[in-house]
Design an enzyme around this catalytic site. Structure first.
Site, PDB file in Angstrom:
ATOM      1  N   GLU A 123     -39.088  22.036-104.798  1.00  0.00           N
ATOM      2  CA  GLU A 123     -39.855  22.223-106.043  1.00  0.00           C
ATOM      3  C   GLU A 123     -41.033  23.165-105.791  1.00  0.00           C
ATOM      4  OE1 GLU A 123     -40.219  17.802-106.795  1.00  0.00           O
ATOM      5  OE2 GLU A 123     -39.451  18.428-108.740  1.00  0.00           O
ATOM      6  N   GLU A 143     -33.429  13.254-103.776  1.00  0.00           N
ATOM      7  CA  GLU A 143     -33.878  12.303-104.795  1.00  0.00           C
ATOM      8  C   GLU A 143     -32.721  11.435-105.280  1.00  0.00           C
ATOM      9  OE1 GLU A 143     -34.803  15.423-104.579  1.00  0.00           O
ATOM     10  OE2 GLU A 143     -36.867  15.719-105.265  1.00  0.00           O
TER      11      GLU A 143
HETATM   12  C1  1HE Z   1     -41.826  11.495 -94.006  1.00  0.00           C
HETATM   13  C2  1HE Z   1     -41.076  12.280 -94.900  1.00  0.00           C
HETATM   14  C3  1HE Z   1     -41.250  12.051 -96.287  1.00  0.00           C
HETATM   15  C4  1HE Z   1     -40.577  12.898 -92.903  1.00  0.00           C
HETATM   16  N1  1HE Z   1     -42.107  11.074 -96.664  1.00  0.00           N
HETATM   17  N2  1HE Z   1     -42.657  10.546 -94.427  1.00  0.00           N
HETATM   18  N3  1HE Z   1     -37.864  13.664 -99.048  1.00  0.00           N
HETATM   19  C5  1HE Z   1     -36.846  13.214 -98.282  1.00  0.00           C
HETATM   20  O1  1HE Z   1     -36.117  12.310 -98.627  1.00  0.00           O
HETATM   21  C6  1HE Z   1     -36.723  13.845 -96.930  1.00  0.00           C
HETATM   22  C7  1HE Z   1     -37.039  12.814 -95.851  1.00  0.00           C
HETATM   23  N4  1HE Z   1     -37.192  13.427 -94.542  1.00  0.00           N
HETATM   24  C8  1HE Z   1     -36.153  13.809 -93.776  1.00  0.00           C
HETATM   25  O2  1HE Z   1     -34.999  13.800 -94.171  1.00  0.00           O
HETATM   26  C9  1HE Z   1     -36.455  14.276 -92.386  1.00  0.00           C
HETATM   27  O3  1HE Z   1     -37.738  13.747 -92.026  1.00  0.00           O
HETATM   28  C10 1HE Z   1     -36.497  15.812 -92.220  1.00  0.00           C
HETATM   29  C11 1HE Z   1     -35.076  16.352 -92.322  1.00  0.00           C
HETATM   30  C12 1HE Z   1     -37.394  16.481 -93.237  1.00  0.00           C
HETATM   31  C13 1HE Z   1     -37.077  16.147 -90.809  1.00  0.00           C
HETATM   32  O4  1HE Z   1     -36.360  15.452 -89.810  1.00  0.00           O
HETATM   33  P1  1HE Z   1     -37.007  15.316 -88.353  1.00  0.00           P
HETATM   34  O5  1HE Z   1     -35.993  14.658 -87.486  1.00  0.00           O
HETATM   35  O6  1HE Z   1     -37.556  16.646 -87.915  1.00  0.00           O
HETATM   36  O7  1HE Z   1     -38.328  14.380 -88.518  1.00  0.00           O
HETATM   37  P2  1HE Z   1     -38.399  12.793 -88.729  1.00  0.00           P
HETATM   38  O8  1HE Z   1     -38.375  12.132 -87.377  1.00  0.00           O
HETATM   39  O9  1HE Z   1     -37.415  12.315 -89.742  1.00  0.00           O
HETATM   40  O10 1HE Z   1     -39.838  12.639 -89.387  1.00  0.00           O
HETATM   41  C14 1HE Z   1     -41.043  12.752 -88.643  1.00  0.00           C
HETATM   42  C15 1HE Z   1     -42.068  11.863 -89.307  1.00  0.00           C
HETATM   43  O11 1HE Z   1     -42.307  12.335 -90.628  1.00  0.00           O
HETATM   44  C16 1HE Z   1     -41.567  10.424 -89.470  1.00  0.00           C
HETATM   45  O12 1HE Z   1     -42.717   9.595 -89.443  1.00  0.00           O
HETATM   46  P3  1HE Z   1     -43.079   8.750 -88.103  1.00  0.00           P
HETATM   47  O13 1HE Z   1     -44.309   8.009 -88.496  1.00  0.00           O
HETATM   48  O14 1HE Z   1     -41.872   7.908 -87.818  1.00  0.00           O
HETATM   49  O15 1HE Z   1     -43.312   9.783 -87.038  1.00  0.00           O
HETATM   50  C17 1HE Z   1     -41.012  10.428 -90.880  1.00  0.00           C
HETATM   51  O16 1HE Z   1     -41.001   9.133 -91.455  1.00  0.00           O
HETATM   52  C18 1HE Z   1     -42.015  11.315 -91.571  1.00  0.00           C
HETATM   53  N5  1HE Z   1     -41.482  11.902 -92.789  1.00  0.00           N
HETATM   54  N6  1HE Z   1     -40.316  13.142 -94.193  1.00  0.00           N
HETATM   55  C19 1HE Z   1     -42.784  10.359 -95.746  1.00  0.00           C
HETATM   56  N7  1HE Z   1     -40.617  12.771 -97.200  1.00  0.00           N
HETATM   57  C20 1HE Z   1     -42.588  14.962-107.018  1.00  0.00           C
HETATM   58  S1  1HE Z   1     -41.172  14.193-106.828  1.00  0.00           S
HETATM   59  C21 1HE Z   1     -40.441  14.789-105.404  1.00  0.00           C
HETATM   60  C22 1HE Z   1     -39.414  13.818-104.940  1.00  0.00           C
HETATM   61  C23 1HE Z   1     -39.004  14.067-103.531  1.00  0.00           C
HETATM   62  O17 1HE Z   1     -39.453  14.961-102.887  1.00  0.00           O
HETATM   63  S2  1HE Z   1     -37.871  12.967-102.933  1.00  0.00           S
HETATM   64  C24 1HE Z   1     -37.403  13.612-101.412  1.00  0.00           C
HETATM   65  C25 1HE Z   1     -38.253  13.089-100.287  1.00  0.00           C
END
Ligand code: 1HE
Length: 270
Positions: A123, A143
């Site tokens: 977005e 989403e």
């Molecule tokens: C997060 C988020 C997040 C990472 N919110 N904490 N977005 C998603 O559903 C995407 C979710 N994220 C992922 O699929 C992956 O994290 C990635 C592909 C982006 C990156 O993977 P990777 O292996 O490099 O990193 P990771 O180990 O998954 O994440 C590192 C840290 O970032 C980890 O936290 P930690 O405390 O365990 O180290 C993750 O939890 C954190 N993290 N992404 C919160 N999105 C206005 S409406 C919009 C609606 C949306 O955007 S919905 C889609 C949300």
């Protein structure tokens, strides 16, 4: 292209989830929350809004990047579960305000993408005017899989780039597009080798910053609105915008420069 960036000062320097630096007419804004993969929490969306409404007058174009391995992981999901329905609406509207400050702000924005460009990250990218994708880029709208809907302007902006069918597929099935598919479907205008996106973004931003101000204004402000109008209304607005832009001294000088052989020709890419 490498520009001589120096750190921004004043209010922009206080935005701790962004790194902002300036090289003459080009500003570089980097999402700086790489431990959370640049996931956008309430503070980051507020800082993005502040940054884009507070750009120094001298800035004429922006390059937007993300720190670390990914451009942006979208909405910070850790903040979503506590929100009521009413708070959810207000939250979405804060994203809309920030994204509008980018799309309909004062200067064109070139997003340089790499790694994950997902959910709210897509977005955000869609609110920019040009997207340069490094080969590592992949696009997703998880989403659909998280049980939610886009809320940061994606339903209005992504279909205008890639079509309703592509967005429907991405949301219903979790389909992820790579950099090449993204370019073919209109999500980016350029695909470049990994590690070269920033230089390409700077090159494009420097060109954009050198355009006549009213020309950039008309592309940013009039073009997307005309696309939303009926053809007769759009053509009427086009006439007004064309007359305003060409009446400006900056346009007259550029046209004179061409006629007097002082300006470059349109050339085929070598
Ligand atoms: C997060 C988020 C997040 C990472 N919110 N904490 N977005 C998603 O559903 C995407 C979710 N994220 C992922 O699929 C992956 O994290 C990635 C592909 C982006 C990156 O993977 P990777 O292996 O490099 O990193 P990771 O180990 O998954 O994440 C590192 C840290 O970032 C980890 O936290 P930690 O405390 O365990 O180290 C993750 O939890 C954190 N993290 N992404 C919160 N999105 C206005 S409406 C919009 C609606 C949306 O955007 S919905 C889609 C949300």
């Amino acid at each position: 292209m490498s520009l001589n960036f120096v750190p921004a000062t004043g209010a922009l320097a206080a935005l701790d989830l962004l790194v902002i630096e300036i090289a003459g007419a080009v500003a570089h804004i980097r999402l700086n929350r790489q431990v959370k993969r640049n996931a956008i929490n309430d503070a980051l969306i507020a800082q993005l809004h502040s940054a884009f409404v507070s750009l120094p007058e001298a800035v004429k174009a922006v390059v937007l990047t993300g720190a670390g391995e990914h451009f942006c992981a979208g909405l910070d999901l850790s903040e979503i579960s506590e929100r009521s329905v009413a708070e959810g609406i207000i939250h979405s509207r804060t994203w809309h305000a920030a994204m509008d400050a980018i799309q309909f702000g004062r200067v064109p924005v070139v997003a340089v993408l790499h790694g994950a460009v997902v959910g709210g990250g897509l977005e955000l990218a869609s609110s920019c005017h040009i997207r340069v994708a490094e080969e590592s880029t992949y696009y997703g709208l998880p989403e659909g899989q998280r049980g939610i809907f886009v809320g940061g302007g994606g339903s209005a902006r992504v279909p205008r780039l890639a079509g309703v069918a592509t967005m429907t597929d991405m949301m219903l099935t979790g389909r992820v597009l790579d950099a090449g598919e993204g370019e073919r479907r209109g999500l980016s205008q350029y695909v470049v080798a990994n590690g070269t996106g920033f230089a390409k973004g700077c090159e494009l931003a420097a060109k954009i910053a050198g355009n006549a101000p009213l020309s950039n204004f008309s592309v940013m402000q009039a073009l997307p609105r005309i696309a939303d109008l009926s053809q007769p209304d759009g053509l009427f607005v086009e006439s007004l915008m064309a007359a305003i832009a060409q009446g400006d001294e900056a346009a007259k000088e550029r046209v004179r420069a061409f006629l007097e052989k002082r300006a470059g020709k349109v050339e085929k890419k070598s």
